[in-house]
Scaffold this motif. Structure first.
Motif, mmCIF file in Angstrom:
data_model
loop_
_atom_site.group_PDB
_atom_site.id
_atom_site.type_symbol
_atom_site.label_atom_id
_atom_site.label_comp_id
_atom_site.label_asym_id
_atom_site.label_seq_id
_atom_site.Cartn_x
_atom_site.Cartn_y
_atom_site.Cartn_z
ATOM 1 N N LEU A 1 42.192 17.165 46.766
ATOM 2 C CA LEU A 1 41.095 18.390 46.334
ATOM 3 C C LEU A 1 41.019 18.242 44.419
ATOM 4 C CD1 LEU A 1 42.793 19.739 49.175
ATOM 5 C CD2 LEU A 1 40.444 20.545 48.306
ATOM 6 N N SER A 2 41.884 17.837 44.294
ATOM 7 C CA SER A 2 42.097 18.083 42.738
ATOM 8 C C SER A 2 40.798 16.640 42.094
ATOM 9 C CB SER A 2 43.481 17.810 41.946
ATOM 10 O OG SER A 2 43.112 18.112 40.596
ATOM 11 N N ALA A 3 40.830 15.572 42.661
ATOM 12 C CA ALA A 3 40.068 15.086 41.973
ATOM 13 C C ALA A 3 38.176 15.633 42.552
ATOM 14 C CB ALA A 3 39.994 13.580 42.272
ATOM 15 N N SER A 4 38.197 16.076 43.152
ATOM 16 C CA SER A 4 36.706 16.826 43.551
ATOM 17 C C SER A 4 37.104 18.406 43.327
ATOM 18 C CB SER A 4 36.614 16.852 44.693
ATOM 19 O OG SER A 4 38.073 17.941 45.684
ATOM 20 N N GLY A 5 37.693 19.098 41.874
ATOM 21 C CA GLY A 5 37.483 20.048 41.013
ATOM 22 C C GLY A 5 38.072 21.002 41.445
ATOM 23 N N LYS A 6 39.109 21.172 42.520
ATOM 24 C CA LYS A 6 39.577 22.264 42.987
ATOM 25 C C LYS A 6 40.835 22.142 42.140
ATOM 26 C CE LYS A 6 37.706 23.633 46.465
ATOM 27 N NZ LYS A 6 35.819 24.025 46.165
ATOM 28 N N ALA B 1 41.081 11.864 52.444
ATOM 29 C CA ALA B 1 40.448 13.067 53.500
ATOM 30 C C ALA B 1 40.476 14.917 52.321
ATOM 31 C CB ALA B 1 41.651 13.025 54.483
ATOM 32 N N GLY B 2 41.267 14.864 51.293
ATOM 33 C CA GLY B 2 42.034 15.856 50.123
ATOM 34 C C GLY B 2 39.761 15.277 49.536
ATOM 35 N N ILE B 3 39.313 14.389 48.919
ATOM 36 C CA ILE B 3 38.577 14.228 48.601
ATOM 37 C C ILE B 3 37.070 15.415 49.575
ATOM 38 C CG2 ILE B 3 36.724 12.551 47.832
ATOM 39 C CD1 ILE B 3 38.598 11.017 47.005
ATOM 40 N N SER B 4 37.157 14.503 50.902
ATOM 41 C CA SER B 4 36.299 15.076 51.543
ATOM 42 C C SER B 4 36.285 16.845 51.324
ATOM 43 C CB SER B 4 36.420 14.364 53.103
ATOM 44 O OG SER B 4 35.488 14.624 53.889
ATOM 45 N N LEU B 5 37.538 17.045 51.983
ATOM 46 C CA LEU B 5 37.887 18.358 51.758
ATOM 47 C C LEU B 5 37.369 19.226 51.129
ATOM 48 C CD1 LEU B 5 41.138 18.801 53.853
ATOM 49 C CD2 LEU B 5 39.153 19.043 55.059
ATOM 50 N N GLY B 6 37.751 18.985 49.658
ATOM 51 C CA GLY B 6 37.029 19.457 48.058
ATOM 52 C C GLY B 6 35.677 19.138 47.976
#
Lengths: 420, 371
Positions: free
Chosen positions: B65-70, A73-78
């Protein structure tokens, strides 16, 4: 473009395990969608399903048992990128552990596809019962049959408004369901039923998945809810300091050393706000201030204490050994200070309604509650300021205006009563 | 000199504004006292805010979110922090930058949510299975609320690791007058990702033992993040030499780079007495030192801001003194135990308190009695 999704044809699962079929069908679905492997993020966690990631040519994230849906979910949001596809492989054990994460992703209709490898037990750890184990199923921890019913994850996800939910028995080709799930612009949950060859089949002879579904009065299906769109919460300001009140010195003060006033009353009677107003007044009078609150966790019940340290120094201290002045406006405020008052040698301003405590303080009594409980704290501070003249009483009036409180308290009555 | 511009705010306000300026991009959180103001201000100021349903979700979303660069941050207190620990281990193992603000309150358990304390240091010290240290910063004043968070964020990015900012109710919920002109400019962090065309190996370390970062948004290289024991490629391994070296490197990178993120205040006054302190006890210690000096008693002061891992510089300072006083707002003297072990040396005095801020007089008395 490298279209190979896996780097080996020999997958790491036991012979006869349905996990093969899920991986193969996922690969087939990604091929049908002509995905670039590097636009795919596979999130796995603990369980036999998770060992697939080392065979993957796409991005892989291998997390904690049961938490892969939240991590994804965090990846998708990011990423927030429709071109990127986030796929979660999770077991029924993990789905039991992380049920909340599945419901939350359903509620928010987050853009990811979760494939639950539901073999109705924890396989990797030794065949124990999970929340997905149906009644009558034998596992290593329910050797005499499971006596409890199972979660219906599809119903749960649908009721939490997941936009795509499917249940399927593992079979050679169900890739179109995965294609639909991945194409869905929202949360897709695909529950794939299988039997673990190492535990389930050995302990539940001749068990058929179709029979399990029949006994549960359930079936394979694809159901949808409307896609749910919501905007991310973004900032309402680029700078918190922009709208903040600046205090310019406007009044003189008669303070030549650090002083501390403690006011104690009842929660809900405006003690903290009164303390804030007094602090504003002190700053307007060129003093530095530290205001500390103390109260129970409950918002409107019990005592409430505000401690204001004010000083002619550039920075006031964060604490003092003991206050110079204690003001008590209610029984709640009285009770919490009984011990402290015993050795208190400063000035004690006490509401008329309160008994005389054991104390070494000089006591000054007044009817602070005469204009009602909500006026008691701020009225008491006007009284004390008038009495001790730390700074101009006008500064406290201006503080009330700054806090938009002047019309909310009985200011005119204070003025008349205290003659200022 | 520009005249002073007085504002009246709580510490949470400065912490969030400084983190936002430094480049924190997203707050994930949920309500918990005394971290609520941090949540409130973040929801106004950070580019993105996500409201998580619970603590584990918070850390997992942050990791994603961190893994996606945030660059994500959160704020919590002990009850929430305890629930986050497994996921902090995950983020530590995956080497994901993020900042966790731990606003301490009186424990054990739910304790008193609206009462300050500095009681979580030993927990933070021991929270990673295997005893690996996580860079931990302590805020000891309002000025620190502005100065320390950007350094924490920078350390998190430079070392590819979660970092902890320790603070307490007495900072996050206390209002103070503050001179706006005393705030130094904060530069936004310049973050670099792996740029080479050479095959990216997610956990291949550079000279400083930190691997370069590449977010999951890339289409150039395959990226892996792995919570379990893994090799440089991020592939799960039972206990191969390469994988164990990779695990051991997690400690090495935090210690090797420590000199680059060691922050403290040291005021030297003779070599008789040294007060060591952190968090909100620093302010009372500072006041006690001032008063003692007025009484012609020489006392030096060490305010520790990078509290974990313990820098050797602190021991160099300590070695100069006859007597050491460790002032901290907990019952057992947690930092003292970290510095000196379970048996307190004879020349070390612990000054502690729970449920009340340590008094200035309490410190002065101890120094006079033992000094």
């Amino acid at each position: 473009m490298d279209k190979q999704f896996f780097n080996s044809n020999k997958l790491p699962f036991c012979p006869g395990c349905g996990h093969h079929l899920i991986s193969q069908n996922t690969e087939k679905a990604l091929s049908k969608l002509q995905m670039d492997p590097k636009d795919v993020i596979l999130v796995t966690d603990i369980g036999c399903h998770g060992i697939i990631d080392k065979f993957a040519n796409f991005h892989t994230v291998h997390g904690l048992h049961g938490r892969s849906v939240a991590l994804a979910a965090g990846i998708s949001l990011g990423l927030k990128n429709k071109k990127k596809k986030v796929i979660v492989f999770i077991g029924d054990g993990g789905a039991t552990i992380g049920m909340q994460h599945i419901l939350e992703a359903s509620r928010l209709d987050l853009d990811l596809t979760v494939i639950i490898h539901n073999n109705m037990l924890y396989g990797m750890t030794g065949g124990q019962a999970s929340g997905f184990t149906p009644k009558g199923f034998i596992t290593t921890t329910t050797p005499q049959e499971s006596r409890t019913r199972n979660y219906n994850i599809c119903d749960l996800a649908l009721s939490a408004k997941a936009s795509f939910v499917a249940r399927v028995i593992a079979k050679p080709d169900f890739s179109d369901i995965i294609v639909s799930g991945i194409k869905n612009d929202g949360f897709s949950l695909i529950e794939v039923l299988e039997l673990c060859p190492s535990y389930a089949l050995k302990m539940n002879k001749n068990m058929k998945l179709s029979k399990i579904l029949e006994d549960l009065q359930e079936e394979e299906f694809v159901k949808t809810n409307p896609n749910y769109k919501w905007d991310f919460y973004t900032n309402s300001t680029e700078n918190l300091l922009e709208d903040i009140k600046i205090f310019e010195k406007k009044y003189n003060n008669n303070v030549n050393k650090t002083l501390c006033i403690q006011i104690s009353g009842s929660a809900g009677e405006g003690v903290q706000t009164a303390g804030e107003a007094f602090s504003y007044a002190a700053i307007l009078s060129g003093l530095s201030v530290n205001q500390r609150g103390s109260y129970p966790v409950t918002v409107g019940v019990g005592f409430s204490t505000s401690e204001i340290i004010f000083s002619p120094e550039n920075e006031s201290t964060y604490s003092v050994n003991t206050p110079d002045i204690i003001i008590i406006t209610s029984t709640d405020g009285f009770s919490v200070n009984i011990e402290k008052l015993k050795n208190f040698k400063g000035i004690l301003y006490l509401d008329l309604s309160l008994q005389t405590p054991q104390t070494e303080a000089k006591i000054i009594r007044y009817d602070f509650r005469k204009f009602g409980p909500k006026n008691s704290a701020i009225f008491a501070l006007f009284y004390v300021l008038k009495d001790l003249q730390f700074f101009n009483i006008e500064s406290l009036t201006e503080a009330l205006e700054k806090l938009n409180l002047k019309n909310k308290v009985s200011f005119e009555k204070f003025k008349e009563d205290l003659n200022f | 000199m520009e005249s002073s511009k007085k504002i009246f705010i709580n510490g949470s306000f400065l912490i969030i504004e400084s983190l936002a300026r430094a480049g924190a991009e997203v707050f994930i959180g949920y309500p918990i006292t005394p971290a609520n103001y941090l949540y409130l201000y973040s929801s106004k100021r950070l580019p993105l805010t996500f409201h998580a349903p619970d603590e584990i979700t918070t850390l997992q979303w942050m990791s994603g979110l961190s893994a996606s660069g945030k660059l994500p941050i959160t704020a919590t207190s002990f009850p929430g922090f305890a629930l986050m620990i497994e996921s902090i281990n995950m983020a530590f193992m995956m080497e994901l930058p993020m900042v966790i603000i731990l606003a301490q309150r009186l424990g054990p358990s739910t304790g008193t949510a609206t009462c300050g304390a500095s009681g979580d240091l030993l927990l933070v010290r021991g929270m990673i299975s295997g005893g690996y240290p996580v860079p931990t910063f302590s805020i000891s004043s309002f000025q620190d609320c502005w100065d320390i968070p950007p350094k924490a964020l920078e350390t998190s990015v430079k070392l590819r690791t979660p970092v902890i900012i320790l603070t307490s109710k007495e900072i996050t919920m206390t209002n103070r007058s503050f001179d706006l002109n005393s705030l130094k400019e904060i530069k936004k962090l310049d973050r670099k990702f792996y740029e080479s065309n050479e095959n990216y190996i997610p956990y291949k370390p550079e000279k400083d033992f930190v691997p370069q970062f590449l977010p999951l948004s890339t289409t150039k290289h395959q990226v892996r993040f792995t919570a379990s024991t893994h090799d440089q490629k991020g592939i799960l391994q039972h206990s191969t030499r390469e994988a164990l070296e990779n695990t051991a490197r997690l400690q090495k990178k935090v210690l090797y780079n420590l000199k680059n993120y060691t922050y403290f205040d040291y005021q030297e006054d003779g070599y008789e007495n040294l007060i060591i302190t952190y968090d909100v006890s620093s302010s009372v210690s500072q006041e006690a030192v001032r008063e003692l000096r007025n009484e012609k008693i020489s006392v030096s002061l060490l305010v520790v801001k990078t509290i974990l891992p313990v820098s050797e510089i602190y021991y160099e300072i300590i070695s100069k003194y006859k007597r050491i006083f460790v002032v901290e707002e907990n019952l057992s003297g947690q930092f003292c135990e970290i510095l000196f072990g379970s048996e307190t040396p004879k020349n070390v005095v612990k000054i502690n308190s729970i449920g009340n801020m340590i008094g200035i007089d309490q410190i002065k008395e101890e120094v006079k009695k033992n000094g």
